[in-house]
Design a protein around this motif. Structure first.
Motif, short mmCIF file in Angstrom:
data_model
loop_
_atom_site.label_atom_id
_atom_site.label_comp_id
_atom_site.label_asym_id
_atom_site.label_seq_id
_atom_site.Cartn_x
_atom_site.Cartn_y
_atom_site.Cartn_z
N LYS A 72 -3.13 1.65 -9.12
CA LYS A 72 -3.43 2.05 -7.75
C LYS A 72 -4.76 1.45 -7.27
O LYS A 72 -4.90 0.96 -6.15
N SER B 271 0.81 -1.21 0.00
CA SER B 271 0.00 0.00 0.00
C SER B 271 0.85 1.27 0.00
O SER B 271 0.40 2.30 -0.44
N HIS B 272 2.05 1.14 0.52
CA HIS B 272 2.89 2.34 0.53
C HIS B 272 3.96 2.28 -0.53
O HIS B 272 4.04 3.11 -1.43
N THR C 20 1.56 8.54 2.24
CA THR C 20 0.91 7.74 1.22
C THR C 20 -0.14 6.83 1.83
O THR C 20 -1.09 6.40 1.19
N SER C 21 0.06 6.45 3.12
CA SER C 21 -0.79 5.44 3.75
C SER C 21 -2.20 5.95 3.99
O SER C 21 -2.41 7.05 4.47
N ASN D 76 6.52 7.02 7.01
CA ASN D 76 7.54 6.01 6.75
C ASN D 76 8.85 6.68 6.40
O ASN D 76 9.04 7.16 5.30
N GLN E 275 2.79 2.25 -4.03
CA GLN E 275 2.10 3.46 -4.46
C GLN E 275 3.05 4.65 -4.66
O GLN E 275 2.78 5.52 -5.48
N GLU E 276 4.14 4.65 -3.88
CA GLU E 276 5.10 5.75 -4.03
C GLU E 276 5.57 5.90 -5.48
O GLU E 276 5.39 6.98 -6.08
N ASP F 260 8.76 13.65 -3.83
CA ASP F 260 7.73 14.33 -3.05
C ASP F 260 8.23 15.69 -2.56
O ASP F 260 7.46 16.66 -2.50
N PRO G 136 -2.43 12.26 -2.54
CA PRO G 136 -3.18 11.73 -3.68
C PRO G 136 -2.24 11.35 -4.83
O PRO G 136 -1.09 11.78 -4.87
N LEU G 137 -2.78 10.54 -5.70
CA LEU G 137 -1.99 10.10 -6.84
C LEU G 137 -1.85 11.24 -7.85
O LEU G 137 -0.78 11.48 -8.40
N ASN H 14 11.43 10.98 0.32
CA ASN H 14 11.31 10.81 -1.13
C ASN H 14 11.60 12.16 -1.83
O ASN H 14 10.83 13.11 -1.70
N ARG I 254 2.86 7.10 -7.71
CA ARG I 254 2.60 8.52 -7.58
C ARG I 254 3.66 9.34 -8.30
O ARG I 254 3.36 10.35 -8.95
#
Lengths: 903, 143
Positions: A719, A675-676, B95-96, B66, A679-680, B16, B117-118, B13, A683
């Protein structure tokens, strides 16, 4: 010759007269010169003296001589008589004096003599008296003692016995004085001088003990008064009464013996006057009533304590006294009152005693306690009554029959009351009919019973004779008779006696017992078979934990099959358990045993044992406490089974469970990571593609923009897939999240969530009343939302969806249905639809990840339910969801989970 | 001119970080964005330890959960346990969307929890919203 005798002689009388006259002459001669008248006085005195001493003649002589001498020597010498008148007168005077004096003297002498004679006579008389006399004056001196006194007192020196002190000394020196009772006496106890002070006659009797003999004397001391009334003398009269005393003593002793006899006589004896006044009563009579002599003596006999308890008794007694006073002897039994209001019955006799003249002098009442005699009679009655009571209380017929040994001829002298109770015939019937036994005995048994009875009389044994009786109400009773022959004192047989017992109940019980015994032995056999065939070892051991190791008392044969030891071998080894239990497990078994003893309950323990061949065997023993008769725990009984196989399986299962747990944990971990960490990058791809598109829009051609759009779309779907997978993986059964869930509320929430889709599709949704169940609320929403969402999604393009949610309660579960009028599913795919990522349609036709129904199935599975679908292609699909009402119930078994209605 | 708003971004990251920077670039307020890439660094920055002796006190912290070395949750716990630091609002930006993470963060007194969000535009919108809300609407505690 005494002086008194000498005085009697003439020589003395005349000589004295002459001598005196001469002496007077001499005196005159001597005194002549002094006085002329003196001679007459001297001669006058001489005459007096002569007359006094010698009497009349001597006086006369002296008077004559004096006259002559006077005349001759004094007046005118020569012998001329009566020369003058005066001389004559003198002579006459002297003569007269002589006469007078001599007369007086003579009178005196005469009196003295007679007195002396009297005294002498008295002395003779007194000396002749047997009583000892001793008169004493106040000083204690004896003024007179007689010969008997000396003699009586055996005084060694009579002359020394002059006073009381000497007498007392004599009496007490060598002897012991005692009184009549035999008690020692002192001199002070004798009267003697006390008479002077008291002035009364005193008398005492005393004994003089010496050398073992006793002489008894009475001493009477009498005072003698003078004219002034003062005691002048005391006359002590001693009398030897030894002989009399002995006689009295003998009589006294005899009387005492008699009295003692009477007193010690058990009987009551008394003496009374003919008019009924009690004058004597013996000690028994007095003591029995706690009376003193003065309480009753001198009183009318009928008024005394013994009788004064009942007027009738007193009247009877008065009557008896009157009759006895007339010479009759009366005798009757009567009660008398004793101390503390006790009563005894006496045999009362009232006998008259007659005097010499034949008149009734006394009445002798006497009584002997006859209570005992009466008691004996009563005792016999009581004994008989008691015996009959006992016999009547025996739960059997006790009888005594006379008239020979043949029961048929007998008549009953005694038949116990129980006969009536046992057989119902009145006792009078038994006593009345001579052969009643025959009437009550069962006809079939009569002859045999009589035969056996006769036999037993002959053999002298009294063993039980069984037969049957018919009761008055027709019941048949089993009885047993024990008979004995009755004989008279001569040994002549006069009848029989015995007891007949009702053994009907005993017979029944015996039958019951034998039935039970059979049952028990059958059950025991069965139990033995069970024990023998049960696939486990049944054991019994005794000994509490404190006593150490249990000692086996039983072990079933299966032990040999299970562990290889024979039962005999096991029982022979007192430490069998210790021998076979794995040492590491030994303490646990001891603790287990202690716990069973402590709690008093049964318990199960798993431990390991060595088989005879050395194998290690896993066993499970279930033991229960064993108690003795006092309910004290003393051992255990139980069963031991080989669980090696089970243990192995359990071990394997535990491993699997552990693996599964680890696997699940890893899966969760994976899902989270996915899930993390998945997804990173997604994204990043999406964001930066979009950044490129936005920032460099002017430099990108339409192809580039399309490619970017595809890339972004792919990442977006990626996703979606990941999220779906995550949702799928997160469906866990967690009991803690189970709660009461109203499916109606759930549905409401779902319809709310789906409101836009419902509006868009113009769907018509209907539903039944939905129940409340125990479930995970979130998962229920997910379940219904997915199913209704599907129904909306797979609608026919040309008509709005119609969806119905139904709920029916069936056995143990709720049966929910979600029916639509959608495109339906081909029968081949009805199962595949529940498999993850299985899609039946192209993405551009119906979008979706192919994971929704997989999630539904997983949710239903986690609720121990069942889900399946029925469908007719182009008509619609119905999803069936069965959820247990009680969520703890086992999973609903899949019978025919689905069917294709289209065939 | 007012002093700049101090923002501490804790994010490992770089993509990000850059996106955040991009999103904040056109901000109406004057923002000074400090970035640290792990929890240990974050605590050092906040406590002005080591090379951060001159670090400014942030007005707001954007915290990823994380993180390498010291995890974001531990950082949050430490901040909220510190008498001085706990007044600084902490926005969890991660992200979680795991329920447990959300619940746990709020239990540790996170001031808000936002899932990244994506979509780039959505991300930009969120950052704008944060900026708007925390720097213009909310009254922050005095430094």
């Amino acid at each position: 010759m005494s002086y008194s005798k000498f005085k009697e002689t003439l020589l003395y009388q005349y000589g004295f007269a002459i001598f005196i006259a001469v002496a007077a002459l001499g005196l005159t001669a001597l005194t002549w010169e002094i006085t002329q008248d003196a001679p007459f006085i001297f001669f006058f005195g001489a005459v007096v003296l002569s007359a006094w001493q010698g009497g009349l003649l001597a006086g006369m002589v002296c008077a004559a001589v004096s006259t002559l001498a006077l005349d001759f020597f004094l007046i005118e010498p020569g012998f001329s008589l009566f020369t003058s008148q005066g001389e004559f007168l003198r002579a006459v005077i002297l003569m007269l004096v002589a006469v007078l004096i001599s007369w007086l003297e003579d009178q005196r002498n005469r009196t003295e003599r007679s007195l002396r004679e009297l005294t002498e006579e008295l002395e003779v008389i007194l000396n002749g008296v047997h009583e000892g006399l001793a008169a004493q004056d106040e000083t204690g001196r004896f003024v007179f003692t007689n010969a008997a006194f000396i003699d009586l007192l055996r005084f060694p020196e009579p002359s020394a016995l002059t006073n009381q002190e000497a007498l007392v000394k004599h009496l007490t020196q060598h002897n012991q004085l005692v009184n009549e009772g035999g008690a020692p006496l002192t001199a002070a106890d004798l009267p003697f001088r006390r008479v002077f002070s008291s002035g009364r006659t005193l008398q005492t009797t005393f004994g003089v003990q010496a050398n073992g003999t006793t002489r008894w004397m009475t001493l009477q001391s009498t005072p003698i008064f003078d004219k002034q009334g003062k005691v002048r003398l005391a006359v002590n009269i001693f009398r030897d009464v030894t002989e009399q005393h002995q006689v009295v003593q003998v009589r006294l002793e005899s009387e005492q013996r008699l009295r003692k006899l009477l007193d010690n006589l058990g009987a009551f004896v008394g003496v009374m006057t003919p008019d009924g006044i009690l004058i004597e009563a013996n000690r028994s009579a007095l003591q029995a009533a706690s009376l003193d002599a003065h309480d009753v003596l001198g009183k009318p006999f009928d008024q005394t304590y013994w009788w004064a308890y009942d007027e009738q008794v007193q009247a009877q007694l008065r009557d008896s006294i009157q009759r006895a006073a007339c010479g009759e002897t009366i005798r009757y039994d009567v009660k008398v009152r004793l101390a503390e209001d006790r009563y005894i019955t006496i045999d009362f006799i009232l006998a008259p005693i007659f005097d010499a003249a034949g008149a009734v002098e006394y009445l002798i009442p006497s009584g002997i306690d006859v209570t005992a005699r009466n008691d004996l009679t009563r005792l016999l009655q009581v004994q008989q009554w008691r015996l009959e009571t006992i016999l009547n209380s025996i739960p059997g017929i006790v009888y005594e029959g006379y008239g020979g040994t043949n029961a048929g001829d007998q008549h009953m002298r005694f038949i116990s009351h129980y006969a009536e109770q046992m057989l119902g015939y009145p006792l009078s019937a038994w006593r009345g009919a001579p052969n009643f036994w025959q009437r009550v005995t069962h006809p079939e048994d009569w002859d045999e019973a009589v035969r056996r009875a006769t036999e037993s009389y002959q053999n002298g044994d009294s063993s039980a004779i069984p037969f049957r009786c018919i009761a008055a109400d027709g019941r048949i009773l089993h009885v047993e008779a024990y008979n004995n022959v009755l004989t008279d004192l001569d040994g002549q047989v006069i009848g029989t006696c015995g007891i007949v017992l009702d053994v009907t109940e005993r017979r029944r019980q015996e039958a019951e017992i034998s039935r039970l015994n059979a049952l028990i032995s059958h059950e025991r056999q069965r139990l033995a078979n069970i024990v023998k065939n049960v696939p486990g070892v049944v054991y019994e051991g005794v000994g509490s934990p404190e006593q150490g190791v249990q000692r086996l008392t039983f072990i079933s044969a299966y032990i040999e099959k299970m562990l290889g030891y024979t039962p005999e071998e096991c029982l022979a080894d007192p430490k069998f358990w210790q021998r076979i239990v794995l040492p590491e497990d030994w303490q646990a078994t001891l603790d287990h045993l202690a716990r069973i003893f402590e709690d008093g309950h049964s318990g199960t323990l798993q431990f390991r044992c060595f088989a005879k061949d050395g194998r290690l065997v896993y066993v499970e023993a279930h033991s229960s406490l064993l108690c003795d008769e006092q309910n004290t725990p003393n051992g255990v009984v139980g069963m031991m089974m080989d669980i090696s196989e089970r243990h192995q399986i359990e071990t394997e299962i535990a491993h699997y469970a552990e693996d599964l747990r680890r696997s699940n944990q890893e899966l969760e971990q994976f899902a989270y990571v996915a899930s993390h960490d998945l997804q990173e990058p997604l994204r990043m791809v999406t964001s930066y593609l979009q950044l490129i598109e936005q920032r460099y829009a002017a430099k990108l051609d339409s192809d580039a923009k399309e490619f970017i759009a595809f890339a972004v779309d792919g990442a977006t779907r990626m996703k979606l897939l990941i999220n779906s997978l995550l949702a799928y993986s997160r469906i866990q059964r967690n009991d803690a999240e189970f709660e009461r869930v109203s499916l109606a509320a759930t549905l409401e929430q779902v319809l709310h969530n789906l409101q836009f889709a419902i509006q868009d599709t113009q769907a018509v949704i209907t539903y039944d009343t939905l129940p409340e169940i125990s479930a995970n609320a979130m998962q229920m929403i997910q379940l219904l939302q997915n199913l209704i969402g599907n129904a909306l999604k797979f609608r026919k393009p040309d008509q709005p969806p119609q969806i119905h949610i139904g709920a029916v309660r069936e056995r143990g579960y709720w049966h929910l249905t979600i029916s639509d009028n959608g495109i339906g599913i081909e029968a081949d795919y009805l199962e595949r639809i529940f498999v993850i990522f299985q899609r039946l349609h192209a993405r551009n036709e119906y979008e979706g990840t192919g994971i929704g129904l997989a999630i539904c199935r997983k949710i239903v599975d986690k609720h121990n339910g069942q889900i399946y679908a029925e469908s007719i292609p182009n008509e619609g699909t119905t999803f069936h969801v069965k959820l247990p009402i009680d969520r703890s119930r086992r999973r609903i078994t899949h019978g025919t989970p689905y069917s294709n209605l289209a065939g | 001119m007012a002093p700049p708003i101090q923002i501490l971004l804790v994010e490992d990251n770089p993509g990000d970080i850059r996106l955040t920077q991009e999103a904040l670039r056109d901000s109406k307020v004057h923002i000074y964005l400090s970035v640290v890439q792990d929890g240990v660094e974050a605590m050092a920055f906040l406590r002005r330890a080591g090379k951060y002796t001159t670090a400014p006190r942030p007005d707001i912290i954007l915290l990823d959960l994380n993180l390498p070395r010291k995890d974001g949750r531990a950082v949050l716990q430490e901040i909220k346990a510190d008498e001085d630091l706990r007044r600084i609002p902490v926005v969890i930006l991660t992200t979680s969307d795991d329920e447990h993470d959300i619940l746990r963060s709020y239990n540790l007194h996170a001031n808000c929890y936002i899932t990244k969000p994506l979509d780039l535009n959505q991300f930009a919108a969120i950052v704008k919203t944060i900026e708007n809300f925390w720097f213009q609407i909310v009254k922050l505690p005095p430094a």
